[in-house]
Design an enzyme around this catalytic site. Structure first.
Site, mmCIF file in Angstrom:
data_model
loop_
_atom_site.group_PDB
_atom_site.id
_atom_site.type_symbol
_atom_site.label_atom_id
_atom_site.label_comp_id
_atom_site.label_asym_id
_atom_site.label_seq_id
_atom_site.Cartn_x
_atom_site.Cartn_y
_atom_site.Cartn_z
ATOM 1 N N GLU A 263 3.581 -11.501 -1.012
ATOM 2 C CA GLU A 263 3.015 -10.162 -1.882
ATOM 3 C C GLU A 263 3.653 -9.056 -1.484
ATOM 4 O O GLU A 263 2.990 -7.856 -1.292
ATOM 5 C CB GLU A 263 1.406 -10.207 -1.558
ATOM 6 C CG GLU A 263 0.844 -11.474 -2.195
ATOM 7 C CD GLU A 263 -0.755 -11.221 -2.058
ATOM 8 O OE1 GLU A 263 -1.297 -10.246 -1.738
ATOM 9 O OE2 GLU A 263 -1.337 -12.175 -2.238
HETATM 10 C C1 XIL Z 1 -5.033 -7.771 -6.209
HETATM 11 C C2 XIL Z 1 -4.563 -7.308 -7.515
HETATM 12 O O1 XIL Z 1 -3.254 -6.869 -7.196
HETATM 13 C C3 XIL Z 1 -5.163 -6.363 -8.215
HETATM 14 O O2 XIL Z 1 -4.906 -6.015 -9.457
HETATM 15 C C4 XIL Z 1 -6.727 -6.889 -8.399
HETATM 16 O O3 XIL Z 1 -7.344 -5.832 -8.698
HETATM 17 C C5 XIL Z 1 -7.368 -7.220 -6.707
HETATM 18 O O4 XIL Z 1 -6.482 -8.270 -6.275
HETATM 19 N N1 XIL Z 1 -4.241 -9.752 -1.416
HETATM 20 C C6 XIL Z 1 -4.190 -10.853 -2.484
HETATM 21 C C7 XIL Z 1 -4.186 -10.339 -3.986
HETATM 22 O O5 XIL Z 1 -4.161 -11.997 -1.866
HETATM 23 O O6 XIL Z 1 -4.849 -11.255 -4.808
HETATM 24 C C8 XIL Z 1 -4.576 -8.847 -4.086
HETATM 25 O O7 XIL Z 1 -4.374 -8.760 -5.587
HETATM 26 C C9 XIL Z 1 -3.978 -7.933 -3.225
HETATM 27 C C10 XIL Z 1 -4.350 -8.202 -1.824
#
Ligand code: XIL
EC number: 3.2.1.8
Length: 353
Positions: A263
């Site tokens: 991510e």
């Molecule tokens: C985040 C999304 O990007 C947002 O749009 C949503 O509102 C909340 O979740 N860690 C994770 C992701 O594993 O699923 C998260 O994604 C960000 C932090």
């Protein structure tokens, strides 16, 4: 007269500084090598279902630059399991269809996360068997629905707390401390070919947590629980230390599973300053940091363990970090109009070398 002269000099100065920036990025935007062409491992992006179907520029950029797709939100429990036994597949299906028709690898995110529990599940009443069935049925329904189309899944997300212990959640409370192992078994039963990942944040800064994750993964492996990979979310900033990142990545790699930077985004505004002006210097540091992360990944993770690098959504307009901090920031390799930034060049240079 003096005023006019001042205006003229200012205009000239503005032109010189800004045309430099534009020239640089214009050249960059004319370069035809794409990230996926340069990358020696899969290069991914997480996508939003609505943007993917409604915004052509978004869809074309995703298609052009990446060969792996993660669902940002569409496969989370709160989006899918809208009422008891009632699934809304619309967002998930459109992302998975896109990945299939464009020949991209599809990574599903995520089956079990304490922050994506639907309201009705929070209010659910039942004994431990009813809770177990709820989670088991969810995991197997979702994996079954996408069997053969989703290559890999983040089964559990963020189940280790920052202090290294098992996070207290609705799932640990109702299913007991060993529920994580059972989630992987249920997932494997539903699609024995799917690669199953554990995903978490903070390994690159919190050694205690990284070691706790490692211990959990080694324990699962020892017990022959089906688990194939680990994801480091990597929501970092331009101030993040390279050596700390390297250390966290090395701890995760030493487990021996596939390693996914899952991510990635790199913030500029860590202090959440409401009036921050983004400078050219910050954007250069961001370029450098994107390049370093790719280089560290290549350096630390042996080829056969590289599942790839995924960035968390596409442009500075789409990143969740902006909503999260309610402050100006620009964490992504594409600007708000989907033009390549210096950060893109950093990624590309890191991948190319
Ligand atoms: C985040 C999304 O990007 C947002 O749009 C949503 O509102 C909340 O979740 N860690 C994770 C992701 O594993 O699923 C998260 O994604 C960000 C932090």
């Amino acid at each position: 007269m003096r005023y006019l002269f001042f205006l003229l000099i200012s205009a000239l100065f503005w032109h010189l500084t800004n045309s430099n920036v534009t020239t640089d990025n214009t050249k960059l935007n004319q370069d035809s090598t794409t990230l996926k062409q340069a990358a020696p491992f899969p290069l991914g992006v997480s996508v939003d279902a609505r943007l993917l179907t409604s915004n052509k520029q978004y869809r074309n950029t995703v298609n052009r630059e990446f060969n792996s797709i993660t669902s940002e939100n569409a496969l989370k429990m709160n989006r899918l399991l809208v009422a008891p036994n009632q699934y809304d597949w619309s967002g998930g299906d459109s992302i998975v269809d896109f990945a299939r028709t464009t020949g991209k690898r599809m990574h599903g995110h995520t089956l079990v996360w304490h922050r994506s529990v639907p309201k009705w599940v929070e209010a659910f009443q039942g004994d431990s068997i009813a809770w177990e069935n709820l989670l088991k049925s969810h995991i197997q329904t979702v994996i079954g629905h996408y069997k053969g189309q989703v290559k890999s899944w983040d089964v559990a997300n963020e189940v280790i707390d920052d202090n290294g212990s098992l996070r207290k959640s609705i799932w640990s409370a109702h299913l007991g401390p060993d529920y994580v192992a059972r989630c992987y078994q249920y997932a494997h039963e539903a699609d024995p070919k799917a690669l199953l990942f554990y995903n978490d944040y903070g390994q690159e800064i919190n050694l205690k947590k990284a070691l706790a994750i490692k211990a959990m993964l080694l324990n699962l492996r020892k017990r022959k629980i089906p688990i194939h990979g680990v994801g480091l979310q990597s929501h970092i900033s331009i101030y993040h230390s390279d050596s700390q990142y390297r250390r966290g990545l090395a701890v995760m790699t030493s487990v021996g599973l596939l390693v996914h930077i899952s991510e990635l985004d790199i913030r500029l505004n860590t202090k959440k300053i409401k009036t921050l002006t983004i400078t050219e210097n910050m954007l250069e540091e961001q370029e450098q940091k994107y390049e370093s992360i790719v280089e560290i990944y290549k350096d630390v993770v042996p080829k056969k363990q590289r599942y790839g690098i995924t960035i968390w959504n596409l442009s500075d307009k789409d990143s969740y970090q902006l909503k999260d901090c309610q402050c100006p920031d620009a964490p992504m390799p594409f600007d708000t109009t989907y033009k390549k930034k210096l950060a893109y060049k950093g990624l590309l240079d890191g991948l190319r070398q």
